[in-house]
Design a protein around this motif. Structure first.
Motif, mmCIF file in Angstrom:
data_model
loop_
_atom_site.group_PDB
_atom_site.id
_atom_site.type_symbol
_atom_site.label_atom_id
_atom_site.label_comp_id
_atom_site.label_asym_id
_atom_site.label_seq_id
_atom_site.Cartn_x
_atom_site.Cartn_y
_atom_site.Cartn_z
ATOM 1 N N ARG A 25 1.271 6.346 -10.026
ATOM 2 C CA ARG A 25 0.035 5.663 -10.439
ATOM 3 C C ARG A 25 -0.025 5.432 -11.940
ATOM 4 N NH1 ARG A 25 -3.176 9.716 -6.556
ATOM 5 N NH2 ARG A 25 -2.539 8.758 -4.603
ATOM 6 N N GLY A 26 0.639 6.304 -12.678
ATOM 7 C CA GLY A 26 0.617 6.169 -14.135
ATOM 8 C C GLY A 26 1.405 4.978 -14.669
ATOM 9 N N THR A 38 2.305 1.647 -3.518
ATOM 10 C CA THR A 38 1.311 1.994 -4.538
ATOM 11 C C THR A 38 0.596 3.300 -4.190
ATOM 12 O OG1 THR A 38 -0.287 0.562 -3.436
ATOM 13 C CG2 THR A 38 0.904 -0.373 -5.294
ATOM 14 N N THR A 39 1.129 4.074 -3.287
ATOM 15 C CA THR A 39 0.671 5.418 -2.910
ATOM 16 C C THR A 39 -0.626 5.450 -2.112
ATOM 17 O OG1 THR A 39 -0.738 6.010 -4.802
ATOM 18 C CG2 THR A 39 1.633 6.284 -5.109
ATOM 19 N N LEU A 40 -1.100 4.294 -1.634
ATOM 20 C CA LEU A 40 -2.359 4.302 -0.889
ATOM 21 C C LEU A 40 -2.157 4.743 0.553
ATOM 22 C CD1 LEU A 40 -4.006 1.009 -2.197
ATOM 23 C CD2 LEU A 40 -4.201 3.336 -3.065
ATOM 24 N N LEU A 41 -0.977 4.514 1.081
ATOM 25 C CA LEU A 41 -0.673 4.896 2.464
ATOM 26 C C LEU A 41 0.618 5.700 2.459
ATOM 27 C CD1 LEU A 41 -1.030 1.708 4.724
ATOM 28 C CD2 LEU A 41 -2.380 3.794 4.854
ATOM 29 N N ARG A 52 0.820 -1.217 0.000
ATOM 30 C CA ARG A 52 0.000 0.000 0.000
ATOM 31 C C ARG A 52 0.852 1.263 0.000
ATOM 32 N NH1 ARG A 52 -4.894 -1.817 3.994
ATOM 33 N NH2 ARG A 52 -6.198 -2.681 2.335
ATOM 34 N N SER A 56 -5.845 -5.029 -13.664
ATOM 35 C CA SER A 56 -4.597 -4.330 -13.348
ATOM 36 C C SER A 56 -3.633 -4.372 -14.534
ATOM 37 C CB SER A 56 -3.948 -4.911 -12.093
ATOM 38 O OG SER A 56 -3.560 -6.236 -12.337
ATOM 39 N N ASN A 65 0.856 10.738 -8.371
ATOM 40 C CA ASN A 65 0.181 10.551 -9.649
ATOM 41 C C ASN A 65 1.098 9.987 -10.728
ATOM 42 O OD1 ASN A 65 -2.549 10.662 -10.115
ATOM 43 N ND2 ASN A 65 -2.627 12.852 -9.671
ATOM 44 N N LEU A 72 -2.025 -2.548 -9.878
ATOM 45 C CA LEU A 72 -2.134 -3.131 -8.538
ATOM 46 C C LEU A 72 -3.248 -4.164 -8.503
ATOM 47 C CD1 LEU A 72 -1.864 -3.277 -5.376
ATOM 48 C CD2 LEU A 72 -3.405 -1.316 -5.288
ATOM 49 N N THR A 73 -2.920 -5.336 -8.020
ATOM 50 C CA THR A 73 -3.950 -6.312 -7.694
ATOM 51 C C THR A 73 -3.863 -6.518 -6.198
ATOM 52 O OG1 THR A 73 -3.766 -7.378 -9.832
ATOM 53 C CG2 THR A 73 -4.802 -8.647 -8.105
ATOM 54 N N PRO A 91 0.914 -2.095 -17.576
ATOM 55 C CA PRO A 91 1.847 -1.384 -16.695
ATOM 56 C C PRO A 91 3.217 -2.045 -16.753
ATOM 57 C CG PRO A 91 0.433 -2.823 -15.423
ATOM 58 C CD PRO A 91 -0.081 -2.874 -16.825
#
Ligand SMILES: Nc1ncnc2c1ncn2[C@@H]1O[C@H](COP(=O)(O)OP(=O)(O)OP(=O)(O)O)[C@@H](O)[C@H]1O
Ligand SMILES: [Mg+2]
Lengths: 289, 316
Positions: free
Chosen positions: B76-77, B51-54, B48, B149, B73, B81-82, B154
């Protein structure tokens, strides 16, 4: 492996739409939420059943017992007057309950990990929430149509022209959009969809009943009257009664009661200005549990 | 080798719980690194953050050279993510799900259509493409989740326990897909509790426990850390155990252990199958009957037990 087969990271992106990515992403999410409405007709059905039952209940069971001071011609309450008075109240209550759909919807998305996935995409921040609130408000169009027809069948009428009636419906939808933001904000704090089912509704019952939706404010205890008069639902309902040309009962002295359209618009603007940033802030930090 | 994912001293606390306690991680371009650890080790938290979630409490991390906190961002580009649980929309069809995610990646509509078709076929979902996900099995959902994903091709893929809950056939299918992706140049960070999975897929395995790296290396170097191969011989007559042990002493590279109960002699060796043949000849020449004999290589389970003092838990 030859170089030609190394294809990772090569997907072609589209050019920026005229409306901008924010609107684009919001609409993609809104479309997804509206497809859900079509795919799960049960959901829409039950969201219609409650207000329709309210119409029938109040029109046929309580209607004769609730006098509308200033509107009833004689001493005995007139049921047809009450039905005219009632329908804007039901409209107001129904759109307020749109908030619950946002709460539950977001709690479910979070629970399923969809919010995590959305947050890992290079999409615009806030699009998930704009899409959600937009779709939840848009769904109310259908609900208002069904309710309007039910109302018509029990004697409710639009007495002040199509233009004013359209304004009334727009005001109702704007209100639905506003409470959807409040509902979203609550939804983002929910630990699971079950809690959201309850928490999404509890605050709405006192809010809608502490208003002029079903009974005149003058019939409430003195200490409650100011609360009811400043309740945005009261001003919404009063404004729509006015715009539909339905009986309003005695209008209180409080400023919101004297300027119902303006007060409703201001309340909505203030609520959105508070809850949209709060929700987006929360969204940026939330992860599935 | 260029490092595509780099993390230094990641710390993340949730109240009193220390989920990550100074995690360091490097994933070179075009490789698969397996993050292996038991429940609560901090695998999901690490994914997390990357993948920038936390946001980490302290420490920093870059993905494709972009800082995960300051340039989320950009990160994210380039990633897919799975997550640990299938994150797809229940009410949309498989195809509609892929279209939605493709649109949100801002991909060309025509490309999304073709790519969806390709992915649906690759994941054995072509027949179910236009059915609502409510009719999908858990395995089908998981496959669609992975497809989602991959919609933007990606170059960096994060897979959080991708095969948990899949049947053996689906699991093998997924392994194949991951191997293909790496062949196409994708860099993969994979978390798993399945030791076999890390062994199969990952060039490098990073073992974590309590939010810290406790070992890393290829599966071979990790096995060497625990000790080499072992010959285990079970005799038909347990009265001959001591004699067998004495006969096998020249083959052994360490202490010979006899288990009277099981009538078994365990001999540490380094010579692999040559030592096995040698050992069998020695016993045979003295006429000692063998009920069973194996050359045992340490598994990652042994690695885990040695490193953490407890067995990796299996969720199923
Ligand atoms: N949002 C959160 N709030 C509180 N504690 C959390 C949160 N997320 C994780 N934790 C705690 O942090 C620790 C690490 O959790 P994490 O999910 O990263 O482990 P994991 O290795 O992915 O485990 P599993 O194999 O069960 O998925 C656990 O003790 C967990 O309870
Ligand atoms: Mg996890």
């Amino acid at each position: 492996m030859s170089a030609a087969e190394k294809t990772a990271g090569s997907a072609p992106t589209r050019s920026r739409p005229i409306v901008g990515w924010g609107v684009h992403d919001g609409l993609v999410v809104a479309r997804r939420n509206l497809i859900q409405t079509v795919r799960v007709p049960e959901l829409l059905f039950f969201s219609l059943v409650q207000p329709v039952i309210f119409v029938l209940l109040f029109a046929f069971v309580f209607g004769g017992a609730i006098p509308i001071p200033g509107a009833d011609p004689g001493s005995a309450p007139d049921t047809s007057v009450y039905r005219q008075y009632l329908m804007p109240g039901i409209f107001g209550q129904t759109v307020a309950f749109a908030a619950a759909a946002s709460t539950v919807g977001l709690a479910e998305d979070m629970h399923r990990g969809l919010i995590d996935r959305f947050r890992s995409l290079p999409m615009s921040t806030g699009a998930v929430l704009f899409g959600r609130t937009f779709a939840d408000a848009a769904r109310q169009i259908l609900v208002l149509i069904v309710l309007g027809i039910t109302g018509y069948l029990v004697g409710w009428r639009i007495n002040d022209g199509v233009f004013n009636a359209t304004l009334a419906f727009i005001l109702l939808l704007f209100f639905a959009y506003t409470v959807a933001w409040v509902g979203s904000w609550i939804g983002l704090y929910m630990p699971n969809p079950e809690t959201a089912n309850t928490a999404g509704l509890v605050w709405l019952f006192p809010l809608t009943f502490l208003s002029n939706a079903f009974v005149p404010i003058t019939s409430m205890p003195d200490w409650l009257q100011p609360i009811a008069q400043w309740n945005p639902i009261s001003s919404l309902v009063l404004a729509t009664r006015d715009l539909f040309g339905n009986p309003t009962g005695i209008i209180g002295d409080a400023w919101p009661q004297q300027n119902p359209v303006l007060y409703t618009l201001i309340s909505c603007a203030v609520l959105i200005a508070i809850f949209a940033p709060l929700s987006i802030r929360r969204y940026r930090r939330t992860t599935a549990r | 080798m260029v490092a595509v994912i780099e993390a230094h001293g990641l710390v993340k606390k949730f109240g009193d719980v220390v989920a990550l306690d100074g995690l360091d991680l490097v994933v070179p371009e075009g490789t698969v690194v397996g993050l292996l650890g038991p429940n609560g080790a901090g695998k999901t938290t690490a994914v997390r953050i990357l993948t920038t979630l936390l946001k980490p409490d302290t420490g920093n991390a870059t993905v494709a050279g972009f800082d995960v906190v300051r340039q989320p961002n950009k990160v994210r580009g380039v990633i897919g993510l799975t997550g640990q649980y299938a994150a797809v929309d229940e009410y949309l069809t498989g195809r509609e799900n892929l279209r939605m995610f493709g649109d949100l990646y801002h991909l060309k509509a025509s490309y999304v259509r073709e790519r969806s078709l390709e992915l649906l076929e690759r994941f054995d979902l072509a027949d179910a493409a236009d059915r609502s996900l409510r009719t999908y099995s858990g395995g089908m959902r998981r496959r669609l989740d992975l497809a989602a994903s991959l919609i933007a091709k990606p170059s960096i893929l994060f897979l959080d326990e991708p095969t948990t809950g899949l049947d053996p056939r689906s699991r093998l299918g997924l392994w194949e897909v991951i191997t293909d992706l790496v062949a196409e140049g994708t860099t993969v960070l994979l978390t798993t509790q399945y030791l076999e999975e890390a062994d199969q897929l990952a060039e490098e395995i990073v073992v974590i426990d309590h939010g810290r790296v406790i070992a890393k290396g290829t599966s071979d170097t990790l096995k060497d850390d625990v000790g080499g191969d072992r010959i285990e011989v079970v005799l038909t007559d347990r009265g001959l155990l001591e004699r067998a042990a004495a006969l096998l002493a020249p083959v052994a590279t360490g202490e010979i252990v006899t288990d009277h109960e099981e009538a078994r002699v365990a001999v540490p060796v380094t010579g692999g199958s040559a030592s096995l043949i040698d050992a069998i000849r020695r016993l045979d020449s003295e006429g000692i009957d063998i009920a069973d004999v194996v050359l045992r290589r340490p598994t990652l389970d042994d690695v885990f037990l040695t490193l953490t003092g407890h067995v990796a838990e299996d969720e199923s």
